[in-house]
Design a protein around this motif. Sequence first.
Motif, PDB file in Angstrom:
ATOM      1  N   HIS A  42      -4.719   5.414 -12.193  1.00  0.00           N
ATOM      2  CA  HIS A  42      -3.893   5.028 -11.048  1.00  0.00           C
ATOM      3  C   HIS A  42      -4.685   5.337  -9.781  1.00  0.00           C
ATOM      4  N   LEU A  43      -5.542   4.400  -9.423  1.00  0.00           N
ATOM      5  CA  LEU A  43      -6.530   4.648  -8.372  1.00  0.00           C
ATOM      6  C   LEU A  43      -5.876   4.731  -6.995  1.00  0.00           C
ATOM      7  N   ASP A  44      -6.629   5.304  -6.065  1.00  0.00           N
ATOM      8  CA  ASP A  44      -6.172   5.461  -4.674  1.00  0.00           C
ATOM      9  C   ASP A  44      -4.830   6.184  -4.619  1.00  0.00           C
ATOM     10  N   ASP A  45      -4.715   7.256  -5.403  1.00  0.00           N
ATOM     11  CA  ASP A  45      -3.470   8.028  -5.439  1.00  0.00           C
ATOM     12  C   ASP A  45      -2.272   7.170  -5.812  1.00  0.00           C
TER      13      ASP A  45
ATOM     14  N   ARG B 293       1.273  14.980  -5.192  1.00  0.00           N
ATOM     15  CA  ARG B 293       0.066  14.157  -5.111  1.00  0.00           C
ATOM     16  C   ARG B 293      -1.160  14.952  -5.545  1.00  0.00           C
TER      17      ARG B 293
ATOM     18  N   THR C 240      -0.326   0.486 -10.013  1.00  0.00           N
ATOM     19  CA  THR C 240       0.338   1.056  -8.850  1.00  0.00           C
ATOM     20  C   THR C 240       1.517   1.934  -9.239  1.00  0.00           C
TER      21      THR C 240
ATOM     22  N   ARG D  11      -1.933   3.919  -5.247  1.00  0.00           N
ATOM     23  CA  ARG D  11      -1.657   2.849  -4.285  1.00  0.00           C
ATOM     24  C   ARG D  11      -2.406   1.556  -4.601  1.00  0.00           C
ATOM     25  N   ARG D  12      -3.329   1.590  -5.540  1.00  0.00           N
ATOM     26  CA  ARG D  12      -4.068   0.371  -5.912  1.00  0.00           C
ATOM     27  C   ARG D  12      -3.128  -0.570  -6.670  1.00  0.00           C
TER      28      ARG D  12
ATOM     29  N   VAL E  56      -5.111  10.053 -11.714  1.00  0.00           N
ATOM     30  CA  VAL E  56      -5.683   9.037 -10.841  1.00  0.00           C
ATOM     31  C   VAL E  56      -6.938   8.399 -11.427  1.00  0.00           C
TER      32      VAL E  56
ATOM     33  N   ASN F 139     -10.586  -3.631 -11.256  1.00  0.00           N
ATOM     34  CA  ASN F 139     -11.074  -2.414 -10.617  1.00  0.00           C
ATOM     35  C   ASN F 139     -12.528  -2.049 -10.879  1.00  0.00           C
TER      36      ASN F 139
ATOM     37  N   ARG G 204       0.802  -1.225   0.000  1.00  0.00           N
ATOM     38  CA  ARG G 204       0.000   0.000   0.000  1.00  0.00           C
ATOM     39  C   ARG G 204       0.830   1.267   0.000  1.00  0.00           C
TER      40      ARG G 204
END
Length: 290
Positions: free
Chosen positions: A81-84, A57, A91, A86-87, A78, A224, A37
């Motif tokens: 590249h989801l969750d900033d 970010r 990633t 972190r997905r 994003v 996703n 993560r």
Amino acid sequence: MRDRHFLGLVAALALACGRSAGPAPGATVGAVDTARRGPPDSLIPAGPLGAAIRRGRALLAATRDSLPAHVGNKLRCVSCHLDDGRRASGTWIGVFARYPQYRPRSAAVETLEFRVNDCFRRSMNGTGLATDGPDMRDIVAYLWFLSRDVAIAPPGPATRLAKWAAFTADTGDGGTVYGTVCAKCHGPDGGGTNVAPPVWGPASYNIGAGMTRVRTAAGFIRDNMPFDQPGTLTDQQAFDVAAYVNAHPRPDFPDKLHDWPNGDAPPDVAYPTRGAPRARSAAPVPGHLP
């Protein structure tokens, strides 16, 4: 570039293609969680470096609003590249530690700055940032932060998309799934809504983007989508939706002719290049928009 490698030498875990290689002997649970993560925000340092990380970010999360001169569509970094970042799928964790690297699409050793700008030109259908400017500096600072405790290492073998080679796309079935599952967020015309970006048409990614490869799009969709119930589509449904989406018109990318100059383009690339002038049949060839 020298400072980047110095900072990255704090590494403790090895990643390949954005996935953890598993805990090393003696590794703590916390280190494994970081590999999956990324580091928690509590590790963002104070002072100018921390401010750069946070601004980087923010640029990636609000790309079109923050950098309108460089974005030609309605996507944000994003969006993919989801969750900033972190997905697991798409990633950014560990990306900093894997550049520079050779990439067949350009047949060149690319820096991280080059790769970021390639996304601006393709996925964002825009123009690149000044590589020595504050915007690129802060984006790279955030990517560096996400690579804390990740060993500097070359990327692993490109096997992530191999499983899709056995699939045959059915755009009719893909259209049915899109209409019942995807249209509520992305719109029946693919033009996006207030909650999700456009997936085709003039405000979406251009034909040179990696997401126009059906295998790449299928992997992203399978992992996703739908956003509120990820993983509920079958592999075949994800592949069919990817083919359906990418069969629609989208902006052209004139420089695509120079991609894969050694003629080693993957089989799902939807356009001919000078290195491989014969049109490919493994994926539908989407229309072009001006």
